[in-house]
Structures are given as C-alpha cells and as structure tokens.
Enzyme design. Structure first.
Site, PDB file in Angstrom:
ATOM      1  N   GLN A 116      28.353  47.270  33.855  1.00 59.09           N
ATOM      2  CA  GLN A 116      29.197  46.497  32.947  1.00 59.09           C
ATOM      3  C   GLN A 116      30.167  45.633  33.755  1.00 59.09           C
ATOM      4  OE1 GLN A 116      32.706  48.367  31.154  1.00 59.09           O
ATOM      5  NE2 GLN A 116      31.731  48.123  29.182  1.00 59.09           N
ATOM      6  N   SER A 119      35.882  44.371  33.629  1.00 62.49           N
ATOM      7  CA  SER A 119      37.206  44.412  34.257  1.00 62.49           C
ATOM      8  C   SER A 119      37.302  43.432  35.423  1.00 62.49           C
ATOM      9  CB  SER A 119      37.502  45.826  34.754  1.00 62.49           C
ATOM     10  OG  SER A 119      37.607  46.719  33.674  1.00 62.49           O
ATOM     11  N   SER A 151      31.170  50.575  37.671  1.00 63.28           N
ATOM     12  CA  SER A 151      30.278  51.713  37.889  1.00 63.28           C
ATOM     13  C   SER A 151      28.829  51.229  37.928  1.00 63.28           C
ATOM     14  CB  SER A 151      30.417  52.729  36.742  1.00 63.28           C
ATOM     15  OG  SER A 151      31.747  53.084  36.534  1.00 63.28           O
ATOM     16  N   GLU A 234      31.569  52.558  24.328  1.00 64.35           N
ATOM     17  CA  GLU A 234      31.998  53.088  25.622  1.00 64.35           C
ATOM     18  C   GLU A 234      32.930  54.271  25.429  1.00 64.35           C
ATOM     19  OE1 GLU A 234      34.706  50.606  27.832  1.00 64.35           O
ATOM     20  OE2 GLU A 234      33.843  51.277  29.736  1.00 64.35           O
ATOM     21  N   GLU A 367      47.413  53.342  27.519  1.00 65.50           N
ATOM     22  CA  GLU A 367      48.359  52.474  26.820  1.00 65.50           C
ATOM     23  C   GLU A 367      47.637  51.570  25.817  1.00 65.50           C
ATOM     24  OE1 GLU A 367      48.241  52.974  30.033  1.00 65.50           O
ATOM     25  OE2 GLU A 367      50.141  53.999  30.455  1.00 65.50           O
TER      26      GLU A 367
END
Length: 388
Positions: A116, A119, A151, A234, A367
């Site tokens: 994926q 990020s 990953s 996910e 968060e």
C-alpha cells in the site's frame, strides 16, 4: 445457523467434496489454488467468476474448514495480508471488469503480493495531505514522489497508490487512486530499520514512473473516496482478526503469571485481571464487527476496534516486561530481518514491548481514529478545518 443456512452449508460441503474428487490437494499447490478460485470456492461471497459464488460471507468458514479437513493447502493469507484484506475489497468495489479479471486470481493465490503506497514523510496520519504527483501524459500518468512505512514493498509486485492529480483543489479532492507496478522503471525500495532491529517496513521512491490509465481505480479526482474503502478494511484487518478467549498477547501474560509464582504480588494480580477483562471486551467487539461485515462493508466502528487493539497491546506488553523484571529487558535478537509482519507471539517480551509502540501509529494513528469515532460514530461536531 438457521435451517436455510444449514442447507446452504451442506451444499457448499458437497461442492468442496466434488472439487476434491477432481483435484488432488497434495499435488501442485498453485494449480490447486487456481482451480479452487475458478470453482468459486476462494471467497464465497465474491461474485461468480471472481473466485466466489455470491453466497453469504458467513459461510466462508464452512468452505475453509472442509479444505483444512482434507489437508489442502491454503493461500497463506498473512503472507499477502494487504492484498487480501485491503486491495481485494477495493478492487472489487471500484475496479473495472478487466481489472477484476487481471488482478484478483493471482492476488488470492498469493502469486502476486501487494503493498500500500499511501503514507508519506509529510502525510502519514493526515493522509489527505499526500504530495506525490501524477501528471497525465497521453494515455499514461507520470508519477513522482516518496512513500514511507510501506509494509511488504520488498516482496510486492503490485501496490495500491494514492497520488495528487490536481494540487489546486482542497486536499480531500484532486487525488486519484492507481494500481502501481513495482517491477517497472523508476521504482526504488529501501529498508527502514525499526526499534526492534528488524526492517519490516520500507521507503519507496517513485521517479517518473509511467502508469497506463487502465491502472487507474475510480474516477480522476475521486481517490479519497476509493481510499476510504481501503482504510475501513485496513482497520478491520489490523484489529479485528479472529482470536480465541485468552489468545494472543494476553494469553502469554497470563501464562507467565500462572507459571511464575515467584513474580506474583496482589497489585499485579489486580492489574492483570483488568487487562484480561479489557482483552475479552476487545475480542468480543471484534467478533461483533466481523458479524456486521456479513451484512455489508465495514463502517467507522473498525476504527474503534483498531484503537482498542493498539492501546491494549501496549498495556499488556508493558505489564509483561515489568512483571519479568530483569528477564523482561533481554532482547532476543537485534540482527536485521526483512520480515513482513510482526512476530508478537513467537519472540520475547522485550520484542513485544518495542514492536507494540508502533501499533498506535500504523494503520491510522490513535489521534486520527479518535477523531473518526467522535465525528462518525458519536456524531460530535467536527474539528474546524480550513484545508478542505
């Protein structure tokens, strides 16, 4: 199961028996898995022709159990967890028929591993802030940027990729979702060594990577909507895995408590009992979430499960290290490993403590998940945002 479900389960067992009569489970593994997919016995809730039979999702364990009983090979789902848990449901919902037929079978059999590319160094928790650009050039898109904490990238052939295609629009718009071929020119994968010593994650650099428009998933500029499908799956994948009572990390902690009478104190007893209750509540919540999946796609409740999982893993691993005293500070191995998933149950207490620190970051920070729960589950007012 209701009577109708019992009858449907019997029919599925008959299908599996007929399949096993024609395909040797001890023969060629990949050929067996390909045939199982083509027979609709891979994920039975998927449509006919795409590995399924259009059957209710909750009947999948019936099929899996019948294959296990026959000693048949499985598709090693943990080896391709991003592909199975995130890419496949996203492809199914947003992909074209050509994309379904190209990707789903080798994904399910494990012949093609997926990762994926979401990020970025400046957009991890705030995923909508991605700056990786995709610029249209004829029938292709040219992609340039950097992804991080990826990953599986060192073993993956394909990636699901979120890139910005219109930087002039507010950040939740102007993004487009692609499938990226990691074997193509312009892709560089570098290991990221972690606190545990291993390199489970990667940085991925994309330099003028050309992707044909046929690898676009969803409409141009609507990548955020496609990404939400991936993200909801996910969080279920990370925090909602099936777990027996007193399984996982709480099982290791309670076993140590029972085996090591010399470590026991009244205070520790109360602490471990509270963790046991939290673990059982989290396990039952995850079970309820999986039951909800039978009726449709995961909702924001998956964020609560993932949030609970992260906090609990850190609390249990911290208590285990404190309980063991000096023994809890001995790390088993600092050598570089290129694993694809954390070995939380197979290694020592210090490894679990160090690795669990990442649970509140990966797959959406705690968060961000609290914001999702506040706004989409509890219906509280949203935070003021000037960038959307």
């Amino acid at each position: 199961m209701a009577d109708d479900d019992d009858a449907a389960a019997d029919r599925l067992r008959d299908r599996v028996a007929a399949f096993l009569g024609q395909h040797d489970p001890h023969g060629d593994r990949i050929e067996f898995l390909r045939a199982r997919f083509d027979a609709g016995l891979a994920w039975v809730h998927y449509p006919v022709g795409l590995g399924g039979l259009g059957a209710p999702r909750h009947l999948q364990p019936v099929v899996d159990a019948a294959f296990v009983l026959a000693g048949a090979p499985d598709n090693q789902p943990r080896r391709n967890s991003i592909g199975i848990g995130m890419a496949a449901p996203t492809l199914l919902r947003h992909g074209t028929p050509d994309q379904h037929h190209r990707f789903l079978r080798p994904l399910w059999t494990g012949e093609e591993i997926w990762c994926q590319l979401f990020s970025e160094p400046g957009a991890g928790s705030d995923l909508a802030g991605v700056t990786t650009r995709a610029v249209r050039d004829g029938d292709d898109w040219v992609v340039t940027g950097q992804k991080v904490w990826t990953s599986m990238a060192h073993r993956a052939r394909w990636a699901i990729l979120l890139a910005r295609t219109d930087p002039e629009l507010p950040k939740h718009r102007g993004m487009t979702y692609f499938v990226c071929d990691l074997s193509g020119p312009g892709v560089e994968v570098r290991p990221l060594r972690q606190l545990t010593g291993e390199a489970e994650f990667n940085e991925v650099f994309l330099t003028d990577v050309r992707l044909p428009d046929s690898l676009r998933l969803g409409a141009v500029g609507e990548g955020w909507q496609v990404a939400r499908t991936t993200l909801m799956n996910e969080r279920v994948s990370i925090g909602g895995a099936p777990m027996p009572r007193e399984g996982g990390m709480i099982g290791l902690l309670t076993r140590t408590w029972r085996d090591r009478a010399d470590l026991r104190t009244p205070g520790r007893h109360d602490e471990i009992l509270r963790l046991w209750v939290r673990a059982e509540a989290a396990r039952l919540t995850a079970l309820r979430l999986r039951q909800q999946l039978v009726a449709g796609e995961p909702g924001p409740e998956g964020s609560a499960v993932k949030l609970s999982f992260a906090g609990l893993a850190q609390a249990i691993s911290g208590t285990e290290v404190e309980l063991l005293g000096a023994d809890g500070l001995r790390h088993d191995d600092w050598s570089l490993r290129r694993s694809t998933e954390p070995d939380l149950l197979g290694r020592g207490a210090t490894y679990r403590y160090l690795r669990a620190r990442g649970n509140s970051i990966e797959g959406g920070t705690s968060e961000i998940l609290r914001n999702i729960i506040a706004e989409r589950v509890l219906g509280l007012p949203a935070e003021p945002r000037v960038d959307r």
